[in-house]
Design a protein around this motif. Structure first.
Motif, PDB file in Angstrom:
ATOM      1  N   PHE A  65      26.026  -3.858 -35.947  1.00 41.80           N
ATOM      2  CA  PHE A  65      26.042  -3.332 -34.583  1.00 41.80           C
ATOM      3  C   PHE A  65      25.462  -1.916 -34.533  1.00 41.80           C
ATOM      4  CE2 PHE A  65      28.108  -0.603 -31.453  1.00 41.80           C
ATOM      5  CZ  PHE A  65      27.686  -1.202 -30.286  1.00 41.80           C
ATOM      6  N   LYS A  66      25.884  -1.056 -35.461  1.00 47.32           N
ATOM      7  CA  LYS A  66      25.378   0.329 -35.460  1.00 47.32           C
ATOM      8  C   LYS A  66      23.854   0.348 -35.622  1.00 47.32           C
ATOM      9  CE  LYS A  66      29.503   2.716 -37.138  1.00 47.32           C
ATOM     10  NZ  LYS A  66      30.078   3.495 -38.253  1.00 47.32           N
ATOM     11  N   SER A  67      23.333  -0.506 -36.497  1.00 49.76           N
ATOM     12  CA  SER A  67      21.878  -0.572 -36.699  1.00 49.76           C
ATOM     13  C   SER A  67      21.180  -1.146 -35.475  1.00 49.76           C
ATOM     14  CB  SER A  67      21.564  -1.425 -37.928  1.00 49.76           C
ATOM     15  OG  SER A  67      22.155  -0.850 -39.067  1.00 49.76           O
ATOM     16  N   TRP A  68      21.759  -2.205 -34.893  1.00 49.74           N
ATOM     17  CA  TRP A  68      21.191  -2.813 -33.687  1.00 49.74           C
ATOM     18  C   TRP A  68      21.183  -1.804 -32.544  1.00 49.74           C
ATOM     19  CZ3 TRP A  68      22.982  -3.803 -28.764  1.00 49.74           C
ATOM     20  CH2 TRP A  68      22.222  -4.669 -27.984  1.00 49.74           C
ATOM     21  N   PHE A  69      22.258  -1.036 -32.399  1.00 38.82           N
ATOM     22  CA  PHE A  69      22.363  -0.033 -31.339  1.00 38.82           C
ATOM     23  C   PHE A  69      21.237   1.003 -31.463  1.00 38.82           C
ATOM     24  CE2 PHE A  69      24.014   4.111 -29.891  1.00 38.82           C
ATOM     25  CZ  PHE A  69      24.214   3.826 -28.557  1.00 38.82           C
ATOM     26  N   VAL A  70      20.972   1.476 -32.673  1.00 37.22           N
ATOM     27  CA  VAL A  70      19.942   2.499 -32.887  1.00 37.22           C
ATOM     28  C   VAL A  70      18.537   1.925 -32.715  1.00 37.22           C
ATOM     29  CG1 VAL A  70      18.888   4.011 -34.630  1.00 37.22           C
ATOM     30  CG2 VAL A  70      21.370   3.963 -34.347  1.00 37.22           C
ATOM     31  N   HIS A  71      18.250   0.781 -33.342  1.00 33.01           N
ATOM     32  CA  HIS A  71      16.882   0.277 -33.395  1.00 33.01           C
ATOM     33  C   HIS A  71      16.492  -0.604 -32.203  1.00 33.01           C
ATOM     34  CE1 HIS A  71      16.442   2.030 -37.302  1.00 33.01           C
ATOM     35  NE2 HIS A  71      17.501   1.360 -37.750  1.00 33.01           N
ATOM     36  N   VAL A  72      17.405  -1.418 -31.704  1.00 36.81           N
ATOM     37  CA  VAL A  72      17.062  -2.342 -30.619  1.00 36.81           C
ATOM     38  C   VAL A  72      17.470  -1.776 -29.260  1.00 36.81           C
ATOM     39  CG1 VAL A  72      17.374  -4.675 -29.703  1.00 36.81           C
ATOM     40  CG2 VAL A  72      17.246  -4.316 -32.174  1.00 36.81           C
ATOM     41  N   ALA A  73      18.709  -1.291 -29.157  1.00 35.08           N
ATOM     42  CA  ALA A  73      19.184  -0.716 -27.890  1.00 35.08           C
ATOM     43  C   ALA A  73      18.718   0.730 -27.715  1.00 35.08           C
ATOM     44  CB  ALA A  73      20.704  -0.797 -27.815  1.00 35.08           C
ATOM     45  N   LYS A  74      17.970   1.235 -28.683  1.00 32.76           N
ATOM     46  CA  LYS A  74      17.387   2.589 -28.617  1.00 32.76           C
ATOM     47  C   LYS A  74      18.447   3.651 -28.318  1.00 32.76           C
ATOM     48  CE  LYS A  74      13.239   0.851 -29.107  1.00 32.76           C
ATOM     49  NZ  LYS A  74      12.769   0.721 -30.465  1.00 32.76           N
ATOM     50  N   SER A  75      19.567   3.549 -29.020  1.00 34.44           N
ATOM     51  CA  SER A  75      20.694   4.487 -28.878  1.00 34.44           C
ATOM     52  C   SER A  75      21.210   4.564 -27.443  1.00 34.44           C
ATOM     53  CB  SER A  75      20.316   5.877 -29.395  1.00 34.44           C
ATOM     54  OG  SER A  75      19.991   5.809 -30.768  1.00 34.44           O
ATOM     55  N   GLY A  76      21.097   3.447 -26.718  1.00 27.55           N
ATOM     56  CA  GLY A  76      21.618   3.363 -25.365  1.00 27.55           C
ATOM     57  C   GLY A  76      20.575   3.491 -24.268  1.00 27.55           C
ATOM     58  N   ALA A  77      19.335   3.833 -24.604  1.00 31.47           N
ATOM     59  CA  ALA A  77      18.297   4.038 -23.584  1.00 31.47           C
ATOM     60  C   ALA A  77      17.684   2.729 -23.091  1.00 31.47           C
ATOM     61  CB  ALA A  77      17.198   4.940 -24.134  1.00 31.47           C
ATOM     62  N   GLN A  78      17.758   1.662 -23.889  1.00 33.80           N
ATOM     63  CA  GLN A  78      17.105   0.400 -23.574  1.00 33.80           C
ATOM     64  C   GLN A  78      18.068  -0.580 -22.902  1.00 33.80           C
ATOM     65  OE1 GLN A  78      13.810  -0.799 -24.198  1.00 33.80           O
ATOM     66  NE2 GLN A  78      14.587  -2.510 -23.008  1.00 33.80           N
ATOM     67  N   PHE A  79      17.627  -1.180 -21.793  1.00 35.78           N
ATOM     68  CA  PHE A  79      18.384  -2.283 -21.202  1.00 35.78           C
ATOM     69  C   PHE A  79      18.279  -3.480 -22.137  1.00 35.78           C
ATOM     70  CE2 PHE A  79      18.133   0.032 -17.199  1.00 35.78           C
ATOM     71  CZ  PHE A  79      19.340  -0.294 -16.602  1.00 35.78           C
ATOM     72  N   PHE A  80      19.302  -4.332 -22.136  1.00 34.97           N
ATOM     73  CA  PHE A  80      19.299  -5.562 -22.912  1.00 34.97           C
ATOM     74  C   PHE A  80      20.079  -6.614 -22.137  1.00 34.97           C
ATOM     75  CE2 PHE A  80      22.944  -3.102 -24.139  1.00 34.97           C
ATOM     76  CZ  PHE A  80      23.979  -4.014 -24.279  1.00 34.97           C
ATOM     77  N   VAL A  81      19.959  -7.863 -22.542  1.00 31.87           N
ATOM     78  CA  VAL A  81      20.638  -8.966 -21.866  1.00 31.87           C
ATOM     79  C   VAL A  81      21.870  -9.348 -22.681  1.00 31.87           C
ATOM     80  CG1 VAL A  81      20.427 -11.347 -21.059  1.00 31.87           C
ATOM     81  CG2 VAL A  81      18.477  -9.786 -20.891  1.00 31.87           C
ATOM     82  N   ILE A  82      23.026  -9.408 -22.000  1.00 21.03           N
ATOM     83  CA  ILE A  82      24.285  -9.732 -22.664  1.00 21.03           C
ATOM     84  C   ILE A  82      25.122 -10.626 -21.751  1.00 21.03           C
ATOM     85  CG2 ILE A  82      25.337  -7.587 -21.804  1.00 21.03           C
ATOM     86  CD1 ILE A  82      27.063  -7.553 -24.363  1.00 21.03           C
ATOM     87  N   PRO A  83      25.792 -11.627 -22.304  1.00 22.00           N
ATOM     88  CA  PRO A  83      26.674 -12.438 -21.461  1.00 22.00           C
ATOM     89  C   PRO A  83      27.950 -11.661 -21.127  1.00 22.00           C
ATOM     90  CG  PRO A  83      26.686 -13.272 -23.717  1.00 22.00           C
ATOM     91  CD  PRO A  83      25.709 -12.146 -23.664  1.00 22.00           C
ATOM     92  N   LEU A  84      28.230 -11.491 -19.838  1.00 18.84           N
ATOM     93  CA  LEU A  84      29.432 -10.781 -19.382  1.00 18.84           C
ATOM     94  C   LEU A  84      30.123 -11.603 -18.313  1.00 18.84           C
ATOM     95  CD1 LEU A  84      28.115  -7.116 -19.013  1.00 18.84           C
ATOM     96  CD2 LEU A  84      29.592  -8.003 -20.816  1.00 18.84           C
ATOM     97  N   ARG A  85      31.423 -11.484 -18.258  1.00 20.89           N
ATOM     98  CA  ARG A  85      32.203 -12.180 -17.237  1.00 20.89           C
ATOM     99  C   ARG A  85      32.239 -11.304 -15.993  1.00 20.89           C
ATOM    100  NH1 ARG A  85      34.493 -16.554 -17.223  1.00 20.89           N
ATOM    101  NH2 ARG A  85      34.529 -16.758 -19.481  1.00 20.89           N
ATOM    102  N   MET A  86      31.598 -11.793 -14.929  1.00 21.60           N
ATOM    103  CA  MET A  86      31.581 -11.102 -13.649  1.00 21.60           C
ATOM    104  C   MET A  86      32.103 -12.092 -12.622  1.00 21.60           C
ATOM    105  SD  MET A  86      30.372  -8.310 -14.790  1.00 21.60           S
ATOM    106  CE  MET A  86      29.629  -7.210 -13.665  1.00 21.60           C
ATOM    107  N   GLN A  87      32.020 -11.742 -11.324  1.00 20.24           N
ATOM    108  CA  GLN A  87      32.444 -12.722 -10.324  1.00 20.24           C
ATOM    109  C   GLN A  87      31.590 -13.971 -10.503  1.00 20.24           C
ATOM    110  OE1 GLN A  87      31.493 -10.386  -6.843  1.00 20.24           O
ATOM    111  NE2 GLN A  87      29.895 -11.804  -6.263  1.00 20.24           N
ATOM    112  N   GLY A  88      32.219 -15.112 -10.481  1.00 19.89           N
ATOM    113  CA  GLY A  88      31.498 -16.355 -10.663  1.00 19.89           C
ATOM    114  C   GLY A  88      31.424 -16.815 -12.105  1.00 19.89           C
TER     115      GLY A  88
END
Length: 166
Positions: A65-88
């Protein structure tokens, strides 16, 4: 360019339900007056919400996760797609990390990772549908529930003011 996706094959596929919290941004601005009541107006039509999430991870998942956060999520700057429970129910959402990420050790090999994500707020019913529901009341709403389920939801900002997104 496609957005990166949450690595559900390596990391937990969904956040812990017990530590899941959704907070909507306040989309109005308030101006104090010298005399009389304060005024409020809509600041923007695009609604975002913050979702506090936690995942239970092994020490190996945490390292990934720490490596993915730095390299893929760009330390929080990059949007990404994640399954989340929302209305519906559970659905893929575009999200990005905001604020600090905390790591709490449960045992030498198990951790809880907590973070805050920023996601676009789910669509809402058009003003036309909201007005219709207000006119028929709760009893009428129960009678037309099947019809409302078929109504297409529109974004919070309705440029034409007639129930259709711009």
């Amino acid at each position: 360019m496609a957005l990166p996706t949450w690595p559900a094959l390596v990391l937990p596929s969904a956040p812990l339900v017990a530590q899941y919290d959704v907070e909507h941004d306040f989309a109005a601005i308030r101006s104090s007056m010298e005399i009389g009541r304060a005024r409020q107006r809509q600041r923007y039509g695009d609604r975002m919400q913050k979702v506090k999430v936690s995942w239970a991870m092994t020490e190996y998942q945490l390292a990934y996760f720490k490596s993915w956060f730095v390299h893929v999520a760009k330390s929080g700057a990059q949007f990404f797609v994640i399954p989340l429970r929302m209305q519906g129910g559970l659905a893929d959402q575009q999200a990005r990390f905001v604020g600090a990420i905390s790591y709490r050790m449960l045992s030498p090999t198990n951790w809880v990772v907590s973070a805050q994500l920023e996601v676009e707020a789910p669509p809402v019913y058009s003003a036309f549908v909201v007005t219709g529901i207000a006119e028929v009341g709760t009893a009428g709403l129960i009678n037309i529930a099947d019809t409302i389920r078929g109504v297409t939801l529109t974004p919070a900002f309705d440029a034409w003011g007639i129930g259709f997104a711009a």
